[in-house]
Write an enzyme that holds these catalytic residues in place. Sequence first.
Site, PDB file in Angstrom:
ATOM      1  N   GLN A  35       0.840  -1.197   0.000  1.00  0.00           N
ATOM      2  CA  GLN A  35       0.000   0.000   0.000  1.00  0.00           C
ATOM      3  C   GLN A  35       0.876   1.247   0.000  1.00  0.00           C
ATOM      4  OE1 GLN A  35      -2.189  -1.132   3.487  1.00  0.00           O
ATOM      5  NE2 GLN A  35      -0.369  -1.245   4.737  1.00  0.00           N
ATOM      6  N   ASP A 110       1.858  -7.270  11.820  1.00  0.00           N
ATOM      7  CA  ASP A 110       1.344  -6.431  10.724  1.00  0.00           C
ATOM      8  C   ASP A 110       2.042  -6.862   9.446  1.00  0.00           C
ATOM      9  OD1 ASP A 110      -0.012  -3.262  10.634  1.00  0.00           O
ATOM     10  OD2 ASP A 110       0.946  -4.112   8.857  1.00  0.00           O
ATOM     11  N   GLY A 142      -1.105 -11.743   8.762  1.00  0.00           N
ATOM     12  CA  GLY A 142      -1.864 -12.031   9.979  1.00  0.00           C
ATOM     13  C   GLY A 142      -2.769 -13.248   9.847  1.00  0.00           C
ATOM     14  N   ASP A 160      -6.621  -5.038  14.651  1.00  0.00           N
ATOM     15  CA  ASP A 160      -6.504  -3.585  14.492  1.00  0.00           C
ATOM     16  C   ASP A 160      -6.129  -3.326  13.031  1.00  0.00           C
ATOM     17  OD1 ASP A 160      -5.843  -0.925  14.529  1.00  0.00           O
ATOM     18  OD2 ASP A 160      -4.250  -1.105  16.027  1.00  0.00           O
ATOM     19  N   THR A 162      -7.064  -2.111   8.809  1.00  0.00           N
ATOM     20  CA  THR A 162      -7.698  -1.129   7.946  1.00  0.00           C
ATOM     21  C   THR A 162      -9.086  -1.633   7.554  1.00  0.00           C
ATOM     22  OG1 THR A 162      -6.498  -2.190   6.136  1.00  0.00           O
ATOM     23  CG2 THR A 162      -5.532  -0.192   7.033  1.00  0.00           C
ATOM     24  N   ASP A 163      -9.787  -0.877   6.722  1.00  0.00           N
ATOM     25  CA  ASP A 163     -11.137  -1.257   6.303  1.00  0.00           C
ATOM     26  C   ASP A 163     -11.121  -2.586   5.540  1.00  0.00           C
ATOM     27  OD1 ASP A 163     -12.082   1.076   7.415  1.00  0.00           O
ATOM     28  OD2 ASP A 163     -11.972   2.199   5.549  1.00  0.00           O
TER      29      ASP A 163
END
Lengths: 283, 283
Positions: A35, A110, A142, A160, A162-163
Amino acid sequence: MNAATSWHYENFDPSGSAIGYRITGKLDEVQSPFQKIEIYGSTDWGNLMLIDGAMMLTARDNFLYHEMMSHPALFTHAAPKNVVIIGGGDCGTLREVLRHPGVERAVQCDIDEQVTRMAEKWFPELCESNGDPRAQLLFDDGIAYMANREPGSLDIVIVDSTDPVGPAEGLFNKAFYESCFRALKDDGILVQQSESPLVLLELIKEMRGEMGKAGFTAFQTLPFPQPCYPTGWWSCTLARKSGGFDFRETDARAKAFDTKYYSADIHKGAQALPPFVAAALGG
Amino acid sequence: MNAATSWHYENFDPSGSAIGYRITGKLDEVQSPFQKIEIYGSTDWGNLMLIDGAMMLTARDNFLYHEMMSHPALFTHAAPKNVVIIGGGDCGTLREVLRHPGVERAVQCDIDEQVTRMAEKWFPELCESNGDPRAQLLFDDGIAYMANREPGSLDIVIVDSTDPVGPAEGLFNKAFYESCFRALKDDGILVQQSESPLVLLELIKEMRGEMGKAGFTAFQTLPFPQPCYPTGWWSCTLARKSGGFDFRETDARAKAFDTKYYSADIHKGAQALPPFVAAALGG
């Protein structure tokens, strides 16, 4: 304001609403394998982190999210020792988890190491517990990580993420929740950020449905304010294999660390769902 | 979305943040003697009303504000009969007040008749109680109106105003609060919208200070989500001449009308101020 400032907006298509900040400029940018991560300075909110154009956190208001993603679950579990955070690369949730002296091990997994590198550089306050001997920072998938955990080995798993689009899409379905269910002890708790209770109620309901298919029997959605996310109103959802959501109120009142948003009373208050949310989730 | 939509943003200078909506077009506009009122259609939020460029309400989320501006105060007062709303020209607060069967008279005094005319046209659902025989709609200066009330004649005064700039500036100071104090009975309650607990804490503190100078002895600030206002997190502040803020919880639970956000539990929950807010206001 001086001529060097401008306004940066994030248009959030699913809600038809936008949130913006008065920025002083772009401070950093990296395209990771997963990303694009951008850092902006702002006039009133400190540094901002965006991932693929979506606001992830501001220096000023991230305490709301990080405190609510961690303390309600950690004060609900009787004695949390082994905690895993999936996502959470900015390290803010890890910092809050490690405030609990009973935690013996907190693994943050992450997929994108660059998120943590950018946090270390631009949000060092969130990373101040990264050197804690109880902390382990992994940069890995993950989904695979959770699939490979020893059954019944974890007290709390915090998703935890992102969308539910892009890299995080696989963190919102039955297959992933089954891995979490297997890895948790019988009294374990799964926590997931669960989007806006105003505009994404259907998503929360679907998420709870998937958690249920994976075996979780009890759910609790806790709303909280989060100005940098769409609508400014956000939530986390807790799921348990057994037991309910009475929390260690006495311990929460006597906690030896400071919080800015979380308190035992805020925790109790968040348990009161507005009637329209309760009606949508109650079915 | 189709090519006819665009994004409209409100930049809020005091907070350095912005909120925006995907709009389908401008539906109406009027320049009153006091302010410019604009109506937009939106893809996801129904109609929007802006005053002098500031978002006042959306069809989708105004219930949060209107319910919290009315029901906490009306369930805190032992038996509210005479209610005055200063501002509130969109009539949404009036509608909520009139849901309480014990209310005998509710006067709405907004300086700008055009706000109400626009609400009748574009937000008819908010105006559905305007014909209630207990309702009186005045279009007059709220400062003068409150100065001329008979002393000790009112149970509740709700200041449902725009921000403390422009026409509403005089509604946030000691002189106006003294008029409210005088007009209220000894067990009366003043309610004022009190901006964002995150970025405008100083304003809330100053407002409570001015209320105190006017004679009010007890204060209660209740936060609530409000996506269309800056930061998406808002508050109302209650002030009393005497007594505290225990509310008629049994009556609130047994209320004969529906609410979407307000409930007895939400009311209790809102009384728990986050530690950073309590610390700022507690001095």
